[in-house]
Design an enzyme around this catalytic site. Structure first.
Site, PDB file in Angstrom:
ATOM      1  N   ASN A   1      16.439 -74.060 -16.045  1.00 33.44           N
ATOM      2  CA  ASN A   1      16.015 -72.687 -15.788  1.00 33.44           C
ATOM      3  C   ASN A   1      15.259 -72.115 -16.975  1.00 33.44           C
ATOM      4  O   ASN A   1      14.297 -71.353 -16.816  1.00 33.44           O
ATOM      5  CB  ASN A   1      17.228 -71.817 -15.462  1.00 33.44           C
ATOM      6  CG  ASN A   1      17.842 -72.161 -14.118  1.00 33.44           C
ATOM      7  OD1 ASN A   1      17.166 -72.687 -13.244  1.00 33.44           O
ATOM      8  ND2 ASN A   1      19.126 -71.881 -13.964  1.00 33.44           N
TER       9      ASN A   1
ATOM     10  N   GLU B   1      -6.638 -66.519 -10.494  1.00 30.91           N
ATOM     11  CA  GLU B   1      -7.685 -67.485 -10.787  1.00 30.91           C
ATOM     12  C   GLU B   1      -7.148 -68.914 -10.744  1.00 30.91           C
ATOM     13  O   GLU B   1      -7.901 -69.854 -10.461  1.00 30.91           O
ATOM     14  CB  GLU B   1      -8.296 -67.207 -12.164  1.00 30.91           C
ATOM     15  CG  GLU B   1      -9.031 -65.883 -12.273  1.00 30.91           C
ATOM     16  CD  GLU B   1      -9.602 -65.682 -13.657  1.00 30.91           C
ATOM     17  OE1 GLU B   1     -10.175 -66.651 -14.214  1.00 30.91           O
ATOM     18  OE2 GLU B   1      -9.468 -64.579 -14.203  1.00 30.91           O
TER      19      GLU B   1
END
Length: 245
Positions: A31, A57
């Site tokens: 994590n 993008e």
């Protein structure tokens, strides 16, 4: 808008023998590494830089076909946020690490696949010329799809991570993931043929047809990867010349 996925396996937080160790907490480390990946991916939205990259993008530049929206990820230096004494790495070494299997967040070898596009997001006091020099250095070792030989997306954020001089996040659309997906398909079929665990889904309203649809979708993705591989092996047809009158 096409969503992108970043594959993550616990192999990145395991030792050479595949085990995380007695005192370690592999899920906590995993994590933490994922959080570190997201911090690097969104750094341009939070800090100034000469080549800031918007998250949208990444989707636009790294997803050539709607079905191929799964990306490989690598980090250099690769560490979880609890590692406060990680030694810094040289800038040139980080670009080599980006395509090293040991630094991938999923078990794959990026140099064995065909890249459709690749994003290099750098943090720290780095010049654009340094990025271009390293791209020119590692380009001959990689195989890009013939229809996108210049498929690089670069980002440069001036703020380095805490405790590091530089950091590099590499995300790529690479056909080397087909081995991972083939393994997932094989394991799924082993369970599906035995009808194992299906009741957990069907008793809560899930239509069994969804399993077949998921398998068909996965087969389509694998076929896309194979098409990219085949297109690389084929000789490009010469472009017709334009006669100017």
């Amino acid at each position: 808008h096409t969503h992108t996925g970043r594959l993550k396996q616990n192999s990145s937080v395991a030792g050479p023998d595949g085990k995380a160790g007695k005192k370690s907490k592999p899920w906590a480390r995993m994590n933490s590494i994922v959080a570190n990946t997201l911090l690097n991916m969104t750094s341009s939205s939070r800090f100034a830089g000469s080549l800031n990259v918007d998250v949208n993008e990444i989707t636009t530049n790294l997803v050539p076909f709607p079905g191929m929206h799964f990306l490989t990820c690598s980090l250099s230096p690769l560490y979880d946020l609890a590692d406060v004494h990680v030694p810094p790495r040289r800038l040139d070494q980080m670009f080599s690490d980006a395509f090293d299997p040991a630094f991938q967040l999923t078990k794959c070898h990026p140099r064995k696949g065909i890249l459709s596009a690749c994003a290099l997001m750098v943090r720290g006091n780095v010049e654009v010329s340094d990025i271009r020099r390293n791209i020119d250095r590692i380009r001959p070792k990689l195989r890009f799809a013939r229809w996108n030989q210049e498929g690089w997306k670069t980002g440069l954020c001036a703020q380095p991570p805490v405790g590091q001089r530089h950091a590099l996040l590499c995300m790529a659309n690479n056909t080397c993931l087909q081995e991972t997906f083939s393994t997932v398909r094989s394991r799924f079929l082993q369970l599906y043929r035995k009808k194992a665990f299906r009741h957990h889904y069907t008793t809560h309203g899930m239509d069994e047809q969804r399993f077949k649809e998921a398998l068909t979708s996965l087969d389509g993705l694998l076929d896309l990867y194979r098409q990219v591989d085949v297109s690389y092996e084929q000789e490009p047809s010469p472009m017709p010349r334009i006669d100017v009158l």
